[in-house]
Design a protein around this motif. Sequence first.
Motif, PDB file in Angstrom:
ATOM      1  N   LEU A   1      -4.054   0.014  -4.417  1.00  0.00           N
ATOM      2  CA  LEU A   1      -3.121  -1.023  -4.003  1.00  0.00           C
ATOM      3  C   LEU A   1      -2.033  -0.365  -3.165  1.00  0.00           C
ATOM      4  CD1 LEU A   1      -2.251  -4.021  -4.310  1.00  0.00           C
ATOM      5  CD2 LEU A   1      -0.730  -3.222  -6.112  1.00  0.00           C
ATOM      6  N   CYS A   2      -1.825  -0.874  -1.956  1.00  0.00           N
ATOM      7  CA  CYS A   2      -0.820  -0.316  -1.045  1.00  0.00           C
ATOM      8  C   CYS A   2       0.314  -1.314  -0.867  1.00  0.00           C
ATOM      9  CB  CYS A   2      -1.433  -0.017   0.319  1.00  0.00           C
ATOM     10  SG  CYS A   2      -2.665   1.261   0.277  1.00  0.00           S
ATOM     11  N   LEU A   3       1.519  -0.855  -1.121  1.00  0.00           N
ATOM     12  CA  LEU A   3       2.712  -1.659  -0.906  1.00  0.00           C
ATOM     13  C   LEU A   3       3.456  -1.065   0.283  1.00  0.00           C
ATOM     14  CD1 LEU A   3       3.959  -1.775  -4.609  1.00  0.00           C
ATOM     15  CD2 LEU A   3       2.578  -3.482  -3.441  1.00  0.00           C
ATOM     16  N   GLU A   4       3.533  -1.812   1.373  1.00  0.00           N
ATOM     17  CA  GLU A   4       4.269  -1.363   2.559  1.00  0.00           C
ATOM     18  C   GLU A   4       5.701  -1.861   2.395  1.00  0.00           C
ATOM     19  OE1 GLU A   4       2.817   0.597   4.727  1.00  0.00           O
ATOM     20  OE2 GLU A   4       0.756   0.295   4.056  1.00  0.00           O
ATOM     21  N   LEU A   5       6.666  -0.956   2.590  1.00  0.00           N
ATOM     22  CA  LEU A   5       8.062  -1.287   2.330  1.00  0.00           C
ATOM     23  C   LEU A   5       8.891  -1.274   3.606  1.00  0.00           C
ATOM     24  CD1 LEU A   5       8.462   0.886  -0.879  1.00  0.00           C
ATOM     25  CD2 LEU A   5       7.720  -1.481  -0.683  1.00  0.00           C
TER      26      LEU A   5
ATOM     27  N   GLY B   1      10.818  -9.502 -13.096  1.00  0.00           N
ATOM     28  CA  GLY B   1      12.017 -10.006 -12.435  1.00  0.00           C
ATOM     29  C   GLY B   1      11.936  -9.798 -10.938  1.00  0.00           C
ATOM     30  N   GLY B   2      12.838  -9.047 -10.393  1.00  0.00           N
ATOM     31  CA  GLY B   2      12.874  -8.807  -8.961  1.00  0.00           C
ATOM     32  C   GLY B   2      12.324  -7.460  -8.562  1.00  0.00           C
ATOM     33  N   GLU B   3      11.477  -6.855  -9.418  1.00  0.00           N
ATOM     34  CA  GLU B   3      10.946  -5.523  -9.120  1.00  0.00           C
ATOM     35  C   GLU B   3       9.456  -5.427  -9.410  1.00  0.00           C
ATOM     36  OE1 GLU B   3      14.403  -2.292  -9.921  1.00  0.00           O
ATOM     37  OE2 GLU B   3      13.365  -3.030 -11.689  1.00  0.00           O
ATOM     38  N   VAL B   4       8.792  -4.585  -8.637  1.00  0.00           N
ATOM     39  CA  VAL B   4       7.422  -4.184  -8.935  1.00  0.00           C
ATOM     40  C   VAL B   4       7.545  -2.814  -9.584  1.00  0.00           C
ATOM     41  CG1 VAL B   4       5.177  -3.584  -7.988  1.00  0.00           C
ATOM     42  CG2 VAL B   4       6.485  -5.446  -6.969  1.00  0.00           C
ATOM     43  N   VAL B   5       7.005  -2.677 -10.786  1.00  0.00           N
ATOM     44  CA  VAL B   5       7.137  -1.431 -11.545  1.00  0.00           C
ATOM     45  C   VAL B   5       5.771  -0.780 -11.649  1.00  0.00           C
ATOM     46  CG1 VAL B   5       7.854  -0.380 -13.710  1.00  0.00           C
ATOM     47  CG2 VAL B   5       9.038  -2.416 -12.869  1.00  0.00           C
ATOM     48  N   VAL B   6       5.685   0.462 -11.188  1.00  0.00           N
ATOM     49  CA  VAL B   6       4.456   1.244 -11.280  1.00  0.00           C
ATOM     50  C   VAL B   6       4.686   2.324 -12.328  1.00  0.00           C
ATOM     51  CG1 VAL B   6       2.856   2.745 -10.045  1.00  0.00           C
ATOM     52  CG2 VAL B   6       3.928   0.820  -8.860  1.00  0.00           C
ATOM     53  N   ARG B   7       3.911   2.262 -13.415  1.00  0.00           N
ATOM     54  CA  ARG B   7       4.010   3.280 -14.465  1.00  0.00           C
ATOM     55  C   ARG B   7       2.856   4.252 -14.293  1.00  0.00           C
ATOM     56  NH1 ARG B   7       5.631  -1.246 -17.091  1.00  0.00           N
ATOM     57  NH2 ARG B   7       7.733  -1.174 -17.921  1.00  0.00           N
TER      58      ARG B   7
ATOM     59  N   PRO C   1      12.056  -2.831  -5.324  1.00  0.00           N
ATOM     60  CA  PRO C   1      12.625  -4.187  -5.285  1.00  0.00           C
ATOM     61  C   PRO C   1      11.723  -5.111  -4.471  1.00  0.00           C
ATOM     62  CG  PRO C   1      14.129  -2.573  -4.305  1.00  0.00           C
ATOM     63  CD  PRO C   1      12.882  -1.849  -4.677  1.00  0.00           C
ATOM     64  N   VAL C   2      11.539  -6.323  -4.952  1.00  0.00           N
ATOM     65  CA  VAL C   2      10.687  -7.289  -4.271  1.00  0.00           C
ATOM     66  C   VAL C   2      11.202  -7.555  -2.856  1.00  0.00           C
ATOM     67  CG1 VAL C   2       9.942  -9.706  -4.304  1.00  0.00           C
ATOM     68  CG2 VAL C   2       9.851  -8.346  -6.391  1.00  0.00           C
ATOM     69  N   SER C   3      12.502  -7.495  -2.663  1.00  0.00           N
ATOM     70  CA  SER C   3      13.080  -7.751  -1.339  1.00  0.00           C
ATOM     71  C   SER C   3      12.666  -6.699  -0.315  1.00  0.00           C
ATOM     72  CB  SER C   3      14.599  -7.807  -1.430  1.00  0.00           C
ATOM     73  OG  SER C   3      15.099  -6.571  -1.921  1.00  0.00           O
ATOM     74  N   ALA C   4      12.225  -5.513  -0.760  1.00  0.00           N
ATOM     75  CA  ALA C   4      11.810  -4.448   0.160  1.00  0.00           C
ATOM     76  C   ALA C   4      10.350  -4.564   0.571  1.00  0.00           C
ATOM     77  CB  ALA C   4      12.054  -3.079  -0.478  1.00  0.00           C
ATOM     78  N   LEU C   5       9.568  -5.416  -0.085  1.00  0.00           N
ATOM     79  CA  LEU C   5       8.144  -5.555   0.230  1.00  0.00           C
ATOM     80  C   LEU C   5       7.950  -6.201   1.589  1.00  0.00           C
ATOM     81  CD1 LEU C   5       6.751  -6.803  -3.176  1.00  0.00           C
ATOM     82  CD2 LEU C   5       6.405  -4.567  -2.161  1.00  0.00           C
TER      83      LEU C   5
ATOM     84  N   ALA D   1      -3.871  -7.352  -9.020  1.00  0.00           N
ATOM     85  CA  ALA D   1      -2.547  -6.778  -8.762  1.00  0.00           C
ATOM     86  C   ALA D   1      -2.009  -7.256  -7.415  1.00  0.00           C
ATOM     87  CB  ALA D   1      -2.621  -5.263  -8.806  1.00  0.00           C
ATOM     88  N   GLU D   2      -2.886  -7.332  -6.413  1.00  0.00           N
ATOM     89  CA  GLU D   2      -2.453  -7.807  -5.096  1.00  0.00           C
ATOM     90  C   GLU D   2      -1.972  -9.258  -5.175  1.00  0.00           C
ATOM     91  OE1 GLU D   2      -4.131  -8.058  -0.526  1.00  0.00           O
ATOM     92  OE2 GLU D   2      -5.558  -8.191  -2.183  1.00  0.00           O
ATOM     93  N   ARG D   3      -2.714 -10.106  -5.894  1.00  0.00           N
ATOM     94  CA  ARG D   3      -2.303 -11.502  -6.048  1.00  0.00           C
ATOM     95  C   ARG D   3      -0.945 -11.607  -6.739  1.00  0.00           C
ATOM     96  NH1 ARG D   3      -7.695 -12.134  -7.267  1.00  0.00           N
ATOM     97  NH2 ARG D   3      -7.280 -12.124  -9.496  1.00  0.00           N
ATOM     98  N   ALA D   4      -0.745 -10.789  -7.781  1.00  0.00           N
ATOM     99  CA  ALA D   4       0.525 -10.823  -8.523  1.00  0.00           C
ATOM    100  C   ALA D   4       1.692 -10.432  -7.621  1.00  0.00           C
ATOM    101  CB  ALA D   4       0.450  -9.892  -9.727  1.00  0.00           C
ATOM    102  N   VAL D   5       1.493  -9.444  -6.766  1.00  0.00           N
ATOM    103  CA  VAL D   5       2.571  -9.010  -5.869  1.00  0.00           C
ATOM    104  C   VAL D   5       2.807 -10.051  -4.786  1.00  0.00           C
ATOM    105  CG1 VAL D   5       3.254  -7.257  -4.196  1.00  0.00           C
ATOM    106  CG2 VAL D   5       2.224  -6.565  -6.353  1.00  0.00           C
ATOM    107  N   ARG D   6       1.747 -10.627  -4.239  1.00  0.00           N
ATOM    108  CA  ARG D   6       1.893 -11.644  -3.184  1.00  0.00           C
ATOM    109  C   ARG D   6       2.685 -12.854  -3.670  1.00  0.00           C
ATOM    110  NH1 ARG D   6      -0.356 -10.621   1.475  1.00  0.00           N
ATOM    111  NH2 ARG D   6      -2.154  -9.261   1.552  1.00  0.00           N
TER     112      ARG D   6
END
Length: 191
Positions: A81-85, A5-11, A28-32, A104-109
């Motif tokens: 994988l680095c997510l800058e927020l 949905g609107g979130e990236v979840v790291v387990r 939240p995707v909006s924070a990426l 994973a990078e492609r999926a987040v992009r």
Amino acid sequence: MTVKGGEVVVRLGLREGLAARRRQIRVPVSALREVHVERSWWRVLRGRAGSGTWSPGRCSGVRNRPDGKDFIAVKAQSTVLCLELAEGAPFRRVAVSVPDAARAERAVREVMPQDPGPEHGTGPGPRDASPRPALRHEGGTADDHGRQPGVPSRTGSDAGRPPLDAERVERANADRVRRDHVVPGTPGARS
């Protein structure tokens, strides 16, 4: 790591979860603001170690920085994988070891917002126009600090400095008292 949905979840795995005192991170995707892959796991460690486990080769937990906190869950010899927020998010960076970092990078992009906001002037894309040089263990020629061969160190190798002036050295050492250093118990040592 999954995108729901609107979130990236790291387990996190059991071991990392116990060290970090949490089993998952939700972003939240909006924070990426930026996503990139780092091939050298230790390069993502910035700031001072906070809560968590910080043993060589396995780091999990929170690192404190003046501008916020980073969440780290990395293992040696892994791609990260680095997510800058954005400001206001609970963390400034989330860095995790993942089996297939490129996928994973492609999926987040794909789910990143196209308008990065006032903090950055460009949309999602390559980190910068000139990526860092490849390190030796990556098949490149740069040393562990990213310096190309022939570039002087900034930490005391005196590369690039003119040779010492013999007269100045002699004047500086003129008043020094010189003594022979003798180890007790060796021939010629005084008792």
